[in-house]
Design an enzyme around this catalytic site. Structure first.
Site, PDB file in Angstrom:
ATOM      1  N   HIS A 304       0.705  -1.335   0.278  1.00  0.00           N
ATOM      2  CA  HIS A 304      -0.002  -0.022   0.167  1.00  0.00           C
ATOM      3  C   HIS A 304       0.978   1.568   0.142  1.00  0.00           C
ATOM      4  O   HIS A 304       0.869   2.229  -0.680  1.00  0.00           O
ATOM      5  CB  HIS A 304      -1.266   0.309   1.440  1.00  0.00           C
ATOM      6  N   GLU A 305       1.927   1.109   0.559  1.00  0.00           N
ATOM      7  CA  GLU A 305       2.751   2.855   0.830  1.00  0.00           C
ATOM      8  C   GLU A 305       3.515   2.412  -0.250  1.00  0.00           C
ATOM      9  O   GLU A 305       3.674   3.438  -0.665  1.00  0.00           O
ATOM     10  CB  GLU A 305       2.934   2.764   2.710  1.00  0.00           C
ATOM     11  N   HIS A 308       1.762   4.078  -3.643  1.00  0.00           N
ATOM     12  CA  HIS A 308       1.136   5.230  -2.786  1.00  0.00           C
ATOM     13  C   HIS A 308       2.365   6.198  -3.312  1.00  0.00           C
ATOM     14  O   HIS A 308       1.800   7.135  -3.795  1.00  0.00           O
ATOM     15  CB  HIS A 308       1.062   6.184  -1.528  1.00  0.00           C
ATOM     16  N   GLU A 327      -6.351   7.171  -1.358  1.00  0.00           N
ATOM     17  CA  GLU A 327      -6.369   6.302  -0.772  1.00  0.00           C
ATOM     18  C   GLU A 327      -7.454   5.131  -1.110  1.00  0.00           C
ATOM     19  O   GLU A 327      -7.585   4.152  -1.275  1.00  0.00           O
ATOM     20  CB  GLU A 327      -7.099   6.817   0.771  1.00  0.00           C
TER      21      GLU A 327
END
Ligand code: PHE
Ligand code: ZN
Length: 879
Positions: A304-305, A308, A327
């Site tokens: 996820h990070e 981003h 998000e």
């Protein structure tokens, strides 16, 4: 009373008057007195227009103002105004000028964990959403993108490691036992992506070669001595980098990628450019200390990070109303990552379980808000299941409507067009429209209308003509501030199954064949007629949970059991089983008896069918809905204790019937080869855990012995957790014994203390209230550490409905007391804890009154933080 916070509205958005082209930040780090100097190149925004002279307004919070210089000279007191939230230059000297500020801050005294703070003896920052203003004066909004250069100086012995975003461009001694480092980030970024870390850390290092041939150094920084537990995080990072290249064509853009694990963190992790900061619970793992679920979470959050970097950092958000732009999309991406690496079906089930447990109740209560809210009083309170998880569902529906290929073409347009900018949801949707040639204006309502749509399907079969008519009606419940909603554009994937479970061709009256089974619902009431349907088929609707809706098909037990056994859509197999189980608990007792034995028989078939071929999926089939999920299907008169008791009676009947089979399955699935966190092994352990926990409901004593044996023979944390969770279902004294043994063995590891606290907190017994109170008084607990708070009080409030909603109000009072005390230290975590009251109106009258009292006591206690005040007034409906 709380001071009324200023409400920010989407419709008031205006581009910033002033930009900061570049900034040099200088940190003179000391635990109690850090001096931050900023040299900012200011420029009037040509897009802003306005009069010749426009004031410059900078945000600040808890800053001790030291000095201000304009174009190199000391500013006169008449040139600016400073108060506790703002620094204003009413008449800036020119359209371009250099502003230099100096402030003093206190990292050690920062218990809110927003801005620059201390954790584990190190310095660390957290700036999203509005933490940067607690570090220095700044136009703290995501549409101001700047080039950052950061110099930091600190005691060399205590802080050998000095990190910030971008590339290290200089370092050396600074006299007096101090040293410095200079970091330069070549990418313009908003302030919320700034990060700084200084301290003494161990490192685990690796490399990744990108598809373009760039060799990237990867470093995972952890508390010294824990380097060995960072291996899985490192492997997960490499997997994520590879996956984003293969599936989305996205390559990493710097030579370094740093991740720092810290023990005190308000959330899960943070995507700061090339310097992610993680809650260490989502980094540290080995067989001894982490469960399979922990391994899966780490992989997903690292992904996820990392994802981003493109969806969030390279393309950021214009304003905080657009939070779902980064998000929702990034959660969708991490879900796909896990689906591609592990089991797509199991991942979908986990995600829907999570959506129903957290987002549906939010959407049904006083805190409901659209995926893209249009007003907020405290942005910290909008990091919600709706923005993240429903936001991801909305992106998933776009993917379903467009198909993989078109969706990816739209993503390519989005990346190409908005790289380096701060974008909006409209920008994103415009790319989807352009790539597909479709009009998505009705679809856009998913972003603006709150509430979970309700869909009802009725069937009308005509055997003579061989037709089946599906009539579909949709409605969207009212939510705070929103009534009379317009119909949504809903992708509904369906199939019609014949008696052998085969999918019939879907041919409409005009002869069109629906190969993908995808119906597009756009009206309030709509009919679809399918031809060539001689025998009455069984409908499988909302396959793969193609839309985040509540669905009523009116199907009876027989059809549901058929789907549970035969549907080729694994999600709907699971869904049918859940629906039957739910009805068994919620329906009248006399309707239960026959159904119970048929359900148990169907479950037995499922066990035999899946235990060898897909134990991970079997584990999901064996996990029946918990009390909170059951309650979420009721609109009023919820009595968690009564639900719990009925659920236990139902479980006892089912487990009693299945006992020998479950026991056999438990033994059969034992992992004998050497331990690995692979999906394959994890699946077998998950099925064993589900079997064992069901067995506890059959013959408590025999199962307790089995759990104890499991505990004693356990060679990894998953097996230990399996034993303890199973014992937690029972009143067995063994439970206490095993918990004591656990803490005796693992008590010096804070992450293990968290597991232990969570087991205590979720004991489904009324006396758990007193147990939690006692633990809060013990040395194991600290109100200053968010992980401790979440494990003990957070888990108690969100996952122990029996004790939290105890009829005498003692559970509510415990949580209210904690919220009030915590609010003085950490408003964000206090406000989040307060959301556990969000469905208080659905309780039966006695509990409802107790919950109201607790909430009103919080509201009346004076001097609440803005974050907590916002949640409490909205929850009570006095906002
Ligand atoms: N942006 C972070 C994420 O989703 C979450 C976060 C929000 C972390 C606010 C800290 C503060 O990955
Ligand atoms: Zn995120």
């Amino acid at each position: 009373m709380t001071s009324a916070p200023r409400v920010v509205r989407l419709e008031d958005y205006a581009v910033p008057d002033w930009l900061v082209d570049s900034v040099h930040l200088d940190f003179d780090l000391h635990p109690r007195e850090t001096v931050v100097s900023a040299r900012m190149e200011m420029r009037r925004n040509p897009e802003a227009g306005g009069p010749e002279i426009v004031p410059l307004e900078l945000d600040g919070e808890e800053l001790e103002h030291l000095s201000l210089r304009i174009d190199g000279r000391e500013a006169a007191p008449s040139e600016y105004v400073v108060d506790d939230r703002r620094l204003v230059l009413p008449r800036p000297p020119a359209d371009r000028f250099v502003l230099e500020t100096r402030v003093r801050i206190d990292p050690e005294g920062n218990t809110a964990l927003s801005g620059l703070y201390r954790t584990g003896g190190n310095y660390c920052t957290q700036c999203e959403a509005e933490g940067f203003r607690r570090i220095t004066w700044w136009p703290d909004r995501p549409d101001v993108l700047s080039r950052f250069t950061v110099r930091m100086e600190a005691d060399a012995e205590e802080n050998p490691v000095l990190l910030s975003n971008g590339n290290l461009v200089g370092s050396g001694p600074a006299g007096d036992g101090r040293h410095y480092a200079v970091w330069e980030d070549p990418f313009r970024k908003p302030s919320y992506l700034f990060a700084l870390v200084a301290g003494d850390l161990g490192v685990r290092e690796g490399t990744f070669t990108t598809m373009g041939g760039r060799e990237v150094t990867l470093r995972i920084w952890v508390q010294k001595g824990k380097e060995a537990r960072a291996g899985w995080a490192l492997e997960s990072l490499k997997a994520a980098m590879r996956w984003d290249e293969e599936r989305f064509g996205r390559e990493y853009d710097l030579d370094e990628y740093n991740i720092v694990a810290v023990p005190d963190f308000n959330m899960g992790a943070m995507e700061n450019k090339s310097l992610n900061v993680f809650n260490d619970k989502y980094i540290l793992a080995d067989a001894e200390t982490a469960t399979d679920k922990d391994f899966e979470n780490i992989e997903a959050i690292i992904g996820h990070e990392y994802f981003h970097n493109w969806t969030g950092n390279r393309i950021t958000c214009r304003d905080w109303f657009q939070l779902c732009l980064k998000e929702g999309l990034t959660v969708f991406r991490d879900q796909e990552f896990t689906s591609d690496l592990r089991s797509r079906a199991v991942k979908r089930i986990e995600d829907v379980r999570n959506l129903r447990a957290r987002q549906f109740p939010e959407d049904a209560g006083p805190l409901a808000h659209p995926v893209r809210p249009d007003r907020y009083a405290a942005i910290d309170n909008f990091y919600t299941a709706t923005v993240y998880e429903k936001g991801a569902e909305v992106v998933r529906m776009l993917h379903t409507l467009l198909g993989e290929e078109t969706f990816m073409r739209a993503m390519d347009i989005y990346f190409a067009r908005y790289d380096g900018t701060a974008a909006t949801v409209e920008d994103f949707i415009a790319c989807m429209e352009e790539a597909s040639g479709r009009d998505l204006s009705q679809f856009f309502r998913w972003y603006t209308q709150a509430g979970t749509p309700h869909l009802a399907i009725s069937q009308d079969h005509d055997p003579e003509r061989g037709t089946l008519r599906l009539t579909i009606t949709q409605s969207i419940p009212d939510t705070p501030g929103q009534t009379n909603k317009k119909p949504h554009h809903i992708p509904l994937r369906i199939a019609l199954l014949d008696g052998a479970g085969r999918e019939l061709p879907l041919v409409t009256e005009d002869g069109r064949r629906l190969d993908d089974g995808l119906l597009e619902i756009t009206g309030r009431r709509q009919s679809f007629v399918f031809t060539g349907v001689k025998e009455r088929p069984v409908l499988s609707a909302n396959r793969g949970f193609s839309a985040p809706i509540r669905l009523e098909t009116g199907q009876g037990l027989e059809e549901l059991l058929f789907l549970m056994a035969r549907d080729r859509d694994p999600f709907n197999r699971w869904e049918a089983a859940q629906t039957v189980a739910r009805r068994l608990v919620l329906d009248e007792p006399h309707e239960r008896t026959q159904s119970l034995s048929e359900y148990a028989a169907a479950l037995a078939t499922v066990v035999r069918d899946l235990r060898e071929t897909d134990p991970a999926f079997l584990a999901e089939m064996l996990r029946l809905p918990g009390v909170n999920v059951l309650a979420s299907f009721l609109e009023s008169d919820v009595n968690p204790q009564a639900l719990h008791d009925t659920r236990n009676r139902v479980l006892a009947r089912i487990a009693g019937t299945l006992e020998p089979l479950l026991r056999e399955t438990f033994d059969m699935l034992a992992v004998t080869e050497s331990w690995s966190p692979s999906h394959e092994q994890a699946g077998r352990r998950a099925a064993r855990a589900a079997a064992l926990s069901l067995l506890m409901h059959a013959d408590g004593d025999a199962a307790a012995r089995l759990a104890r044996e499991t505990w004693e023979r356990a060679t990894n944390m998953t097996e230990r957790a399996m034993a303890i969770s199973a014992l937690s279902q029972s009143a067995s004294p063994l439970r206490e014994e095993v918990l004591d043994a656990f803490i005796g063995r693992f008590g010096d590891d804070h992450l293990m203390v968290d597991k232990w606290l969570a087991w205590h907190a979720t004991w489904p017994h009324r006396d758990c209230v007193e147990r939690v109170r006692a633990l809060m008084e013990s040395d194991w607990f600290s109100l200053k550490n968010p992980n401790r708070v979440r494990s003990l009080v957070g888990m108690f409030a969100s996952a122990n409905p029996v004790a939290f909603a105890r009829a005498d109000g003692a559970g509510f009072a415990l949580v209210a007391d904690t919220i009030l005390e915590l609010d003085r230290l950490n408003p964000q975590v206090a406000a989040r804890l307060a959301t556990t009251f969000r469905n208080w109106r659905t309780y039966e009258p006695v509990r409802r009154e107790r919950a109201r009292e607790a909430l009103e006591r919080i509201a009346a206690s004076g001097r609440l933080s803005g974050d907590l005040g916002d949640i409490v007034t909205r929850t009570l409906g006095t906002a």
